[in-house]
Design an enzyme around this catalytic site. Structure first.
Site, mmCIF file in Angstrom:
data_model
loop_
_atom_site.group_PDB
_atom_site.id
_atom_site.type_symbol
_atom_site.label_atom_id
_atom_site.label_comp_id
_atom_site.label_asym_id
_atom_site.label_seq_id
_atom_site.Cartn_x
_atom_site.Cartn_y
_atom_site.Cartn_z
ATOM 1 N N GLY A 192 0.823 -1.199 0.000
ATOM 2 C CA GLY A 192 0.000 0.000 0.000
ATOM 3 C C GLY A 192 0.858 1.249 0.000
ATOM 4 N N CYS A 193 0.237 2.375 -0.316
ATOM 5 C CA CYS A 193 0.982 3.630 -0.411
ATOM 6 C C CYS A 193 1.464 4.116 0.957
ATOM 7 C CB CYS A 193 0.139 4.689 -1.103
ATOM 8 S SG CYS A 193 -1.532 4.882 -0.449
#
Length: 341
Positions: free
Chosen positions: A146-147
């Site tokens: 994920g970011c």
């Protein structure tokens, strides 16, 4: 020269579109097929004119055989497709969260669904190249991080691995609006988001167990206590994370910076900076800029890290993983620097 064939399942979201942009200029791969159910039958370049060199038709399903299939579907929607893709001999990079967590029970707790193929969770390699490069090279299935976790983990891992800090951290992270996706909501439309900053999902954000899982691996199996507070800020791209952790023993600012420089000295996409970085340094690039500093008065380590949430936080990291899986130069197709202003 042989070009590897690639396909994107759900090209119409921000991550899928960024993938298409990067893959179009990649010298060793060809983007052969893109899907998007709501836009099936139209050409990618007609719907998104900025991708003017990509005259690919958007189809409902992936067409033909590809070497690497990128899944850019929302969470819960892509996991069930993976077994069939693997059976066809394709290698899969999933940009959603569907294969990031190793414990299937966490999907019910944090994402609200029972995982359709829990047997693949153990096989899936968490695709953070700076930590899992060897595993990624031989993987059939890579779970793209994920970011927020990418920014937070890269910022904290050197401190955990060097035993500099207690097994706990507070992570304050700020993201541009593209992190919420293309589907408009009240909190992301211009009149609501402009000139406003707000925290959300405090202590309940779905990226929290992902961060804990990977920091646990970095801290020799000790489960760290992580407080994670994300914010939306009125910019289109970028994440800036500020992490706070208590030092185990006194250490100088320069000693910490040297630990970080040595940890990342061979990493093409991580740079330890002499001054606090700006998110604009990362815009459109696969870079992560990290600035560690010691708060000696309070015996705290503070680490600032920033990325472009759509590149190193999604599509660029996926291409970096693809390069490793295919035995290509890791930086291929990802050499772009940011623009200014």
């Amino acid at each position: 020269m042989k070009k590897y064939k690639t396909g994107i399942i759900n090209v119409t979201g921000y991550a899928g579109l960024e993938l298409a942009r990067i893959l179009e200029s990649h010298p060793s791969v060809e983007l052969c097929s893109v899907t998007g159910r709501s836009l099936a039958g139209k050409k990618l370049s007609d719907v998104f004119p900025y991708l003017h060199r990509l005259d690919l038709p958007i189809t409902e399903n992936l067409e033909g055989q590809v070497d690497v299939a990128f899944l850019a579907l929302p969470h819960k929607e892509g996991a069930a497709l993976v077994p069939a893709l693997l059976e066809k001999g394709m290698r899969v990079i999933d940009i959603s969260a569907d294969f990031r967590l190793k414990d299937p029970a966490l999907y019910q707790a944090w994402y609200g669904f029972e995982h359709p193929c829990p047997g693949l969770l153990e096989e899936a390699v968490y695709g953070l190249p700076e930590l899992k490069r060897k595993d990624i090279a031989g993987a059939r299935l890579v779970a793209n991080p994920g970011c927020y976790p990418t920014s937070a983990i890269l910022g904290l891992v050197p401190a955990f691995k060097s035993d500099l800090i207690e097994p706990s951290a507070i992570i304050d992270a700020k993201s541009g609006l593209s992190g919420s996706g293309r589907t408009p909501t009240v909190k992301t439309i211009f009149c609501e988001a402009d000139e406003d900053v707000c925290a959300y999902s405090i202590g309940t954000h779905r990226h929290q167990p992902e961060i804990v899982q990977e920091l646990c691996r970095a801290s020799r199996g000790v489960i760290p206590r992580v407080t994670f507070c994300p914010h939306l800020v009125p910019m289109s791209r970028g994440i800036l994370s500020t992490a706070y952790a208590r030092l185990k023993q006194p250490v100088t600012d320069e000693e910490v910076k040297e630990i970080y420089r040595q940890f990342y000295k061979d990493e093409p996409f991580v740079k330890v900076t002499a001054e606090p970085p700006h998110t604009r340094y990362t815009r459109g690039t696969n870079m992560c800029f990290i600035y560690p500093v010691v708060d000696a008065l309070n015996e705290q380590l503070i680490v600032i890290s920033c990325i472009d949430n759509l590149v190193k936080g999604a599509a660029g990291q996926a291409v970096q993983n693809m390069n490793i899986m295919l035995g290509l130069a890791e930086t291929e197709g990802l050499e772009a620097m940011a623009t200014l202003p």
